[in-house]
Design a protein around this motif. Structure first.
Motif, PDB file in Angstrom:
ATOM      1  N   CYS A   1       0.859  -1.215   0.045  1.00  0.00           N
ATOM      2  CA  CYS A   1      -0.136  -0.197  -0.360  1.00  0.00           C
ATOM      3  C   CYS A   1       0.893   1.183  -0.136  1.00  0.00           C
ATOM      4  O   CYS A   1       0.299   2.074  -1.207  1.00  0.00           O
ATOM      5  N   ARG A   2       1.728   1.344   0.532  1.00  0.00           N
ATOM      6  CA  ARG A   2       2.907   2.327   0.763  1.00  0.00           C
ATOM      7  C   ARG A   2       3.496   2.729  -0.098  1.00  0.00           C
ATOM      8  O   ARG A   2       3.477   3.701  -0.837  1.00  0.00           O
ATOM      9  N   TYR A   3       4.085   1.189  -1.632  1.00  0.00           N
ATOM     10  CA  TYR A   3       4.579   2.492  -2.600  1.00  0.00           C
ATOM     11  C   TYR A   3       3.558   1.933  -3.458  1.00  0.00           C
ATOM     12  O   TYR A   3       3.858   1.974  -5.379  1.00  0.00           O
ATOM     13  N   GLY A   4       2.393   1.294  -3.641  1.00  0.00           N
ATOM     14  CA  GLY A   4       1.294   1.728  -4.726  1.00  0.00           C
ATOM     15  C   GLY A   4       1.358   0.209  -5.541  1.00  0.00           C
ATOM     16  O   GLY A   4       1.097   0.218  -6.575  1.00  0.00           O
ATOM     17  N   ASP A   5       1.684  -0.917  -4.610  1.00  0.00           N
ATOM     18  CA  ASP A   5       1.432  -2.115  -5.686  1.00  0.00           C
ATOM     19  C   ASP A   5       0.492  -3.119  -5.544  1.00  0.00           C
ATOM     20  O   ASP A   5       0.021  -3.712  -5.354  1.00  0.00           O
ATOM     21  N   LEU A   6      -0.248  -2.346  -6.958  1.00  0.00           N
ATOM     22  CA  LEU A   6      -1.807  -2.562  -6.690  1.00  0.00           C
ATOM     23  C   LEU A   6      -1.424  -4.605  -6.945  1.00  0.00           C
ATOM     24  O   LEU A   6      -2.583  -4.706  -6.297  1.00  0.00           O
TER      25      LEU A   6
END
Length: 188
Positions: free
Chosen positions: A15-20
Protein backbone atom coordinates in the motif's frame (compact mmCIF):
# COMPACT_ATOMS: atom_id res chain seq x y z
CA UNK A 1 -5.96 -19.54 7.12
CA UNK A 2 -5.55 -15.92 8.38
CA UNK A 3 -2.65 -13.78 7.18
CA UNK A 4 0.59 -13.95 9.17
CA UNK A 5 2.38 -10.91 10.55
CA UNK A 6 4.69 -11.09 7.55
CA UNK A 7 1.68 -11.08 5.21
CA UNK A 8 0.19 -7.98 6.84
CA UNK A 9 3.57 -6.20 6.90
CA UNK A 10 3.91 -6.94 3.19
CA UNK A 11 0.37 -5.63 2.61
CA UNK A 12 1.22 -2.34 4.33
CA UNK A 13 4.40 -2.03 2.27
CA UNK A 14 2.45 -2.76 -0.92
CA UNK A 15 0.00 0.00 0.00
CA UNK A 16 2.83 2.39 0.86
CA UNK A 17 4.60 1.80 -2.45
CA UNK A 18 1.46 1.51 -4.57
CA UNK A 19 1.86 -2.10 -5.66
CA UNK A 20 -1.69 -2.78 -6.82
CA UNK A 21 -0.93 -6.33 -8.01
CA UNK A 22 0.33 -7.37 -4.56
CA UNK A 23 -2.67 -5.75 -2.84
CA UNK A 24 -5.04 -7.58 -5.19
CA UNK A 25 -3.19 -10.84 -4.56
CA UNK A 26 -3.54 -10.33 -0.78
CA UNK A 27 -7.31 -9.81 -1.15
CA UNK A 28 -7.59 -12.84 -3.43
CA UNK A 29 -5.80 -15.01 -0.85
CA UNK A 30 -7.20 -13.66 2.45
CA UNK A 31 -10.34 -11.72 1.55
CA UNK A 32 -11.18 -8.09 2.36
CA UNK A 33 -11.70 -8.39 6.15
CA UNK A 34 -7.98 -8.31 7.10
CA UNK A 35 -7.63 -5.02 5.17
CA UNK A 36 -9.65 -3.21 7.85
CA UNK A 37 -7.79 -4.83 10.73
CA UNK A 38 -4.20 -4.40 9.53
CA UNK A 39 -2.18 -1.73 11.36
CA UNK A 40 1.50 -0.92 11.79
CA UNK A 41 3.26 -0.06 15.06
CA UNK A 42 1.84 3.51 14.86
CA UNK A 43 -1.72 2.31 14.19
CA UNK A 44 -1.56 3.35 10.53
CA UNK A 45 -3.97 1.39 8.35
CA UNK A 46 -3.79 0.54 4.66
CA UNK A 47 -5.53 3.81 3.75
CA UNK A 48 -2.94 5.88 5.64
CA UNK A 49 -0.21 4.27 3.53
CA UNK A 50 -2.07 4.74 0.26
CA UNK A 51 -3.25 8.30 0.92
CA UNK A 52 0.03 9.56 2.30
CA UNK A 53 1.80 8.41 -0.83
CA UNK A 54 -0.80 9.33 -3.44
CA UNK A 55 -1.64 5.94 -4.93
CA UNK A 56 -5.00 6.68 -6.52
CA UNK A 57 -5.25 3.34 -8.38
CA UNK A 58 -4.84 1.36 -5.14
CA UNK A 59 -7.31 3.64 -3.34
CA UNK A 60 -9.89 3.19 -6.11
CA UNK A 61 -9.49 -0.59 -5.82
CA UNK A 62 -9.83 -0.69 -2.02
CA UNK A 63 -12.54 1.90 -1.33
CA UNK A 64 -15.42 -0.31 -2.49
CA UNK A 65 -14.23 -3.32 -0.45
CA UNK A 66 -13.15 -1.83 2.90
CA UNK A 67 -15.63 -0.65 5.55
CA UNK A 68 -16.39 3.06 5.10
CA UNK A 69 -15.40 3.56 8.76
CA UNK A 70 -11.78 2.99 7.66
CA UNK A 71 -11.87 6.38 5.91
CA UNK A 72 -11.97 7.99 9.36
CA UNK A 73 -9.45 5.61 10.98
CA UNK A 74 -7.05 7.45 13.27
CA UNK A 75 -3.47 6.42 13.92
CA UNK A 76 -1.61 6.85 17.22
CA UNK A 77 -1.31 10.60 16.51
CA UNK A 78 -5.09 10.70 15.76
CA UNK A 79 -4.38 11.57 12.10
CA UNK A 80 -6.70 10.13 9.46
CA UNK A 81 -5.87 9.15 5.89
CA UNK A 82 -7.24 12.58 4.88
CA UNK A 83 -4.67 14.26 7.16
CA UNK A 84 -1.92 12.36 5.37
CA UNK A 85 -3.26 13.21 1.92
CA UNK A 86 -3.47 16.89 2.90
CA UNK A 87 0.01 16.95 4.41
CA UNK A 88 1.46 15.44 1.23
CA UNK A 89 -0.57 17.52 -1.25
CA UNK A 90 -2.59 14.75 -2.91
CA UNK A 91 -5.75 16.48 -4.16
CA UNK A 92 -7.30 13.55 -6.11
CA UNK A 93 -6.85 11.35 -3.03
CA UNK A 94 -8.55 13.94 -0.79
CA UNK A 95 -11.39 14.26 -3.27
CA UNK A 96 -11.97 10.50 -3.36
CA UNK A 97 -11.99 10.24 0.44
CA UNK A 98 -14.41 13.12 1.02
CA UNK A 99 -16.67 12.37 -1.94
CA UNK A 100 -16.85 8.57 -1.52
CA UNK A 101 -20.55 7.56 -1.54
CA UNK A 102 -21.71 6.24 1.81
CA UNK A 103 -18.54 7.39 3.57
CA UNK A 104 -18.18 10.01 6.31
CA UNK A 105 -17.98 12.74 3.64
CA UNK A 106 -17.20 16.28 4.72
CA UNK A 107 -17.20 15.24 8.38
CA UNK A 108 -13.67 13.94 7.70
CA UNK A 109 -12.54 17.56 7.35
CA UNK A 110 -13.43 18.32 11.00
CA UNK A 111 -11.38 15.53 12.62
CA UNK A 112 -8.42 16.87 14.59
CA UNK A 113 -5.21 15.03 15.39
CA UNK A 114 -3.25 15.21 18.66
CA UNK A 115 -1.54 18.37 17.41
CA UNK A 116 -5.02 19.96 17.23
CA UNK A 117 -4.94 20.21 13.42
CA UNK A 118 -7.63 19.20 10.99
CA UNK A 119 -6.73 18.10 7.46
CA UNK A 120 -7.21 21.76 6.50
CA UNK A 121 -4.65 22.75 9.14
CA UNK A 122 -2.22 20.18 7.72
CA UNK A 123 -2.67 21.55 4.20
CA UNK A 124 -2.07 25.09 5.49
CA UNK A 125 0.98 23.98 7.46
CA UNK A 126 2.37 22.37 4.30
CA UNK A 127 1.74 25.65 2.42
CA UNK A 128 -0.59 23.87 0.00
CA UNK A 129 -3.06 26.57 -1.02
CA UNK A 130 -4.92 24.52 -3.65
CA UNK A 131 -5.74 21.77 -1.15
CA UNK A 132 -6.68 24.22 1.59
CA UNK A 133 -8.99 26.07 -0.79
CA UNK A 134 -10.68 22.83 -1.89
CA UNK A 135 -11.22 21.74 1.72
CA UNK A 136 -12.74 25.12 2.61
CA UNK A 137 -15.08 24.87 -0.37
CA UNK A 138 -16.23 21.45 0.82
CA UNK A 139 -16.74 22.41 4.48
CA UNK A 140 -20.11 23.06 6.05
CA UNK A 141 -20.28 26.82 6.24
CA UNK A 142 -22.84 28.72 8.28
CA UNK A 143 -23.54 31.40 5.72
CA UNK A 144 -26.23 33.92 6.54
CA UNK A 145 -28.19 34.27 3.35
CA UNK A 146 -31.23 36.48 3.50
CA UNK A 147 -34.20 35.30 1.49
CA UNK A 148 -34.17 38.41 -0.67
CA UNK A 149 -30.56 37.72 -1.63
CA UNK A 150 -31.14 34.10 -2.60
CA UNK A 151 -32.93 34.82 -5.86
CA UNK A 152 -33.20 37.61 -8.33
CA UNK A 153 -36.06 38.16 -10.67
CA UNK A 154 -35.60 35.82 -13.64
CA UNK A 155 -32.68 33.82 -12.23
CA UNK A 156 -30.28 32.96 -9.49
CA UNK A 157 -27.85 35.35 -7.89
CA UNK A 158 -24.27 34.21 -7.47
CA UNK A 159 -22.63 34.93 -4.12
CA UNK A 160 -19.02 35.08 -3.05
CA UNK A 161 -18.39 33.92 0.49
CA UNK A 162 -15.54 35.31 2.52
CA UNK A 163 -14.22 32.89 5.10
CA UNK A 164 -11.78 33.37 7.97
CA UNK A 165 -10.15 30.23 9.33
CA UNK A 166 -8.06 30.13 12.48
CA UNK A 167 -5.48 27.38 12.64
CA UNK A 168 -4.16 25.64 15.75
CA UNK A 169 -1.44 28.29 16.16
CA UNK A 170 -3.99 31.11 16.19
CA UNK A 171 -3.14 32.44 12.73
CA UNK A 172 -6.08 33.57 10.65
CA UNK A 173 -6.30 32.86 6.94
CA UNK A 174 -8.84 34.76 4.84
CA UNK A 175 -10.24 33.19 1.72
CA UNK A 176 -12.94 34.16 -0.74
CA UNK A 177 -14.92 31.38 -2.32
CA UNK A 178 -16.38 32.42 -5.61
CA UNK A 179 -19.96 31.48 -6.21
CA UNK A 180 -19.36 31.24 -9.97
CA UNK A 181 -20.96 28.45 -11.90
CA UNK A 182 -24.52 27.40 -12.44
CA UNK A 183 -26.87 27.15 -9.54
CA UNK A 184 -30.07 25.25 -9.10
CA UNK A 185 -33.27 27.19 -9.52
CA UNK A 186 -35.90 27.02 -6.86
CA UNK A 187 -39.19 25.87 -8.26
CA UNK A 188 -41.82 26.53 -5.62
Amino acid sequence: MPPTDVDTENLLLSCRYGDLDDVQEFVKEFGAQPLAETRDENENCVLHMICGNGHLDVLDYLLPIVPTSLLAAQNSAKSTPLHWAALNSHLPIMQRLVEFPGGPGIDLIDIKNTAGRSPLGEAELAGWEEGAKWLVQMMKLDADVQEGDAEEEGGDKVHDIEVEIEDAEGQVAKMTISGSGGGEKNST
